[in-house]
Each structure stands twice: as C-alpha cells, then as structure tokens.
Motif scaffolding. Structure first.
Motif, PDB file in Angstrom:
ATOM      1  N   PHE A 173      42.267  45.518  38.627  1.00  0.00           N
ATOM      2  CA  PHE A 173      43.707  45.735  38.526  1.00  0.00           C
ATOM      3  C   PHE A 173      44.194  45.449  37.101  1.00  0.00           C
ATOM      4  CE2 PHE A 173      47.874  43.573  38.656  1.00  0.00           C
ATOM      5  CZ  PHE A 173      48.677  44.630  39.062  1.00  0.00           C
ATOM      6  N   LEU A 174      43.750  44.328  36.536  1.00  0.00           N
ATOM      7  CA  LEU A 174      44.165  43.974  35.174  1.00  0.00           C
ATOM      8  C   LEU A 174      43.624  44.956  34.142  1.00  0.00           C
ATOM      9  CD1 LEU A 174      43.905  40.081  35.244  1.00  0.00           C
ATOM     10  CD2 LEU A 174      45.973  41.489  35.211  1.00  0.00           C
ATOM     11  N   THR A 175      42.442  45.483  34.381  1.00  0.00           N
ATOM     12  CA  THR A 175      41.872  46.484  33.467  1.00  0.00           C
ATOM     13  C   THR A 175      42.809  47.681  33.348  1.00  0.00           C
ATOM     14  OG1 THR A 175      39.618  45.802  33.987  1.00  0.00           O
ATOM     15  CG2 THR A 175      39.900  48.009  33.057  1.00  0.00           C
ATOM     16  N   PHE A 176      43.348  48.123  34.477  1.00  0.00           N
ATOM     17  CA  PHE A 176      44.258  49.272  34.446  1.00  0.00           C
ATOM     18  C   PHE A 176      45.639  48.899  33.922  1.00  0.00           C
ATOM     19  CE2 PHE A 176      41.188  50.765  37.655  1.00  0.00           C
ATOM     20  CZ  PHE A 176      40.790  51.919  37.002  1.00  0.00           C
ATOM     21  N   ARG A 177      46.171  47.750  34.339  1.00  0.00           N
ATOM     22  CA  ARG A 177      47.525  47.365  33.932  1.00  0.00           C
ATOM     23  C   ARG A 177      47.600  46.984  32.456  1.00  0.00           C
ATOM     24  NH1 ARG A 177      51.733  46.337  37.523  1.00  0.00           N
ATOM     25  NH2 ARG A 177      52.844  46.222  35.556  1.00  0.00           N
ATOM     26  N   LEU A 178      46.518  46.482  31.896  1.00  0.00           N
ATOM     27  CA  LEU A 178      46.517  46.059  30.488  1.00  0.00           C
ATOM     28  C   LEU A 178      45.777  47.064  29.612  1.00  0.00           C
ATOM     29  CD1 LEU A 178      45.741  42.266  31.051  1.00  0.00           C
ATOM     30  CD2 LEU A 178      47.981  43.374  30.868  1.00  0.00           C
ATOM     31  N   SER A 179      45.686  48.303  30.055  1.00  0.00           N
ATOM     32  CA  SER A 179      44.889  49.303  29.342  1.00  0.00           C
ATOM     33  C   SER A 179      45.435  49.612  27.951  1.00  0.00           C
ATOM     34  CB  SER A 179      44.790  50.587  30.159  1.00  0.00           C
ATOM     35  OG  SER A 179      46.073  51.153  30.354  1.00  0.00           O
ATOM     36  N   GLN A 180      46.712  49.373  27.717  1.00  0.00           N
ATOM     37  CA  GLN A 180      47.284  49.660  26.406  1.00  0.00           C
ATOM     38  C   GLN A 180      46.659  48.780  25.318  1.00  0.00           C
ATOM     39  OE1 GLN A 180      51.498  49.042  26.050  1.00  0.00           O
ATOM     40  NE2 GLN A 180      51.668  50.683  24.550  1.00  0.00           N
ATOM     41  N   SER A 181      46.448  47.494  25.612  1.00  0.00           N
ATOM     42  CA  SER A 181      45.851  46.599  24.612  1.00  0.00           C
ATOM     43  C   SER A 181      44.340  46.464  24.782  1.00  0.00           C
ATOM     44  CB  SER A 181      46.499  45.218  24.683  1.00  0.00           C
ATOM     45  OG  SER A 181      46.329  44.663  25.964  1.00  0.00           O
ATOM     46  N   GLN A 182      43.798  46.967  25.871  1.00  0.00           N
ATOM     47  CA  GLN A 182      42.361  46.975  26.158  1.00  0.00           C
ATOM     48  C   GLN A 182      41.687  45.621  25.929  1.00  0.00           C
ATOM     49  OE1 GLN A 182      40.804  50.161  23.785  1.00  0.00           O
ATOM     50  NE2 GLN A 182      41.486  51.703  25.241  1.00  0.00           N
ATOM     51  N   PRO A 183      42.133  44.578  26.631  1.00  0.00           N
ATOM     52  CA  PRO A 183      41.491  43.271  26.450  1.00  0.00           C
ATOM     53  C   PRO A 183      40.136  43.220  27.144  1.00  0.00           C
ATOM     54  CG  PRO A 183      43.070  43.137  28.208  1.00  0.00           C
ATOM     55  CD  PRO A 183      43.200  44.527  27.615  1.00  0.00           C
ATOM     56  N   LEU A 184      39.302  42.332  26.671  1.00  0.00           N
ATOM     57  CA  LEU A 184      38.058  42.022  27.358  1.00  0.00           C
ATOM     58  C   LEU A 184      38.449  41.167  28.558  1.00  0.00           C
ATOM     59  CD1 LEU A 184      34.956  41.806  27.595  1.00  0.00           C
ATOM     60  CD2 LEU A 184      35.117  39.801  26.112  1.00  0.00           C
ATOM     61  N   ILE A 185      38.052  41.559  29.749  1.00  0.00           N
ATOM     62  CA  ILE A 185      38.382  40.797  30.947  1.00  0.00           C
ATOM     63  C   ILE A 185      37.083  40.219  31.491  1.00  0.00           C
ATOM     64  CG2 ILE A 185      39.324  40.877  33.284  1.00  0.00           C
ATOM     65  CD1 ILE A 185      41.182  43.081  32.288  1.00  0.00           C
ATOM     66  N   ARG A 186      37.029  38.885  31.512  1.00  0.00           N
ATOM     67  CA  ARG A 186      35.836  38.182  31.990  1.00  0.00           C
ATOM     68  C   ARG A 186      36.162  37.456  33.279  1.00  0.00           C
ATOM     69  NH1 ARG A 186      33.198  34.310  28.307  1.00  0.00           N
ATOM     70  NH2 ARG A 186      35.277  33.574  27.814  1.00  0.00           N
ATOM     71  N   VAL A 187      35.171  37.422  34.174  1.00  0.00           N
ATOM     72  CA  VAL A 187      35.292  36.691  35.438  1.00  0.00           C
ATOM     73  C   VAL A 187      34.249  35.592  35.420  1.00  0.00           C
ATOM     74  CG1 VAL A 187      35.130  36.841  37.946  1.00  0.00           C
ATOM     75  CG2 VAL A 187      36.099  38.747  36.649  1.00  0.00           C
ATOM     76  N   LEU A 188      34.692  34.376  35.672  1.00  0.00           N
ATOM     77  CA  LEU A 188      33.806  33.215  35.659  1.00  0.00           C
ATOM     78  C   LEU A 188      33.892  32.526  37.014  1.00  0.00           C
ATOM     79  CD1 LEU A 188      31.982  31.283  34.030  1.00  0.00           C
ATOM     80  CD2 LEU A 188      34.061  30.154  33.248  1.00  0.00           C
ATOM     81  N   PHE A 189      32.761  32.480  37.718  1.00  0.00           N
ATOM     82  CA  PHE A 189      32.701  31.770  38.993  1.00  0.00           C
ATOM     83  C   PHE A 189      32.000  30.440  38.759  1.00  0.00           C
ATOM     84  CE2 PHE A 189      32.756  36.224  40.556  1.00  0.00           C
ATOM     85  CZ  PHE A 189      33.918  36.141  41.293  1.00  0.00           C
ATOM     86  N   LEU A 190      32.698  29.362  39.039  1.00  0.00           N
ATOM     87  CA  LEU A 190      32.140  28.025  38.918  1.00  0.00           C
ATOM     88  C   LEU A 190      31.760  27.523  40.300  1.00  0.00           C
ATOM     89  CD1 LEU A 190      34.697  26.489  36.406  1.00  0.00           C
ATOM     90  CD2 LEU A 190      32.473  27.496  35.917  1.00  0.00           C
TER      91      LEU A 190
END
Length: 136
Positions: free
Chosen positions: A106-123
C-alpha cells in the motif's frame, strides 16, 4: 489415575496456551519510521516514529494507535521520505505478517511520487517473561 485421565490432563495446558495465544494476537502492530529525503538540498524533518494497528480477521485499515482520525499517510507523503521502515514483533503469526506485507505494498503505491525504499523488519516476539519484566 487411568491412562485416559492422564492424557486428558496432559492436553489441557496445551489447549490453554493455544487459546491464550489466539487472544493475545488479535491485532497486528507496526512501528513506522521514516528517513526524510532532501530533494532540493534543504534538510527536512521526519515525522516521529509512530505505531499503526490493524485488527486481524477483518478488512480494517491501518490506524495510528490511539488516534483514529490521524492522517499518517499524508504526513509520510508530505515529508517525501527516502526510506520507510516497518518494524513488527509478531512471532510466527503468518496472518499478521501478511497484513504487514500488504501495508508495505500500500505504501509503495501511495508514496510512489517520492519512491522511498520500503523495508519490513520482523523481530522476534517478546517472551512472556520479558514482557512481564518490562511492565513491572
């Protein structure tokens, strides 16, 4: 005691643990942190890390913990993040992990203008002893 009575006693704690686990994991909770980008050379402020919660078993959206009217997506979009990190302590709950991956998509599509690296970290999920120690 008969063998069937012993077997029944041996099964009861396992059933209680499973029921307690189901009750404890009713929602997925994620900490969101952002590293702001400096697209025009000027330093930008990042929003403070915040918690998002999504009830499991429903099609509910992610809401900011304690603030159901929050515009967290707009805040992330406005700061034009260079990187967004989603950190979750979910243990082995595959349904909750899937919800976190859906949030990342969802964030990949919503923040597509700035194209941030989106990382998921499971602890690892905190052990019950450690959780009790932190609340004491």
């Amino acid at each position: 005691m008969t063998p069937s009575e012993l077997a029944h006693l041996a099964r009861r704690p396992r059933a209680r643990r499973a029921a307690a686990l189901r009750e404890r994991v009713q929602a997925a909770q994620v900490t969101v942190t952002c590293t702001p980008g400096s697209h025009d050379g000027a330093p930008q402020l990042a929003p403070a890390p915040f918690e998002l919660v999504s009830e499991l078993g429903t099609n509910s959206n992610w809401t900011r913990a304690g603030d159901f009217e929050s515009h967290w997506v707009e805040a992330l979009s406005a700061c034009r993040c260079r990187e967004v990190v989603l950190t979750a302590r979910l243990g082995d709950d595959l349904t909750a992990k899937q919800r976190v991956f859906e949030l990342a998509e969802f964030l990949t599509f919503r923040l597509s203008q700035s194209q941030p690296l989106i990382r998921v970290l499971f602890l690892p999920a905190p052990s019950p002893r450690a959780a009790a120690r932190n609340h004491a």
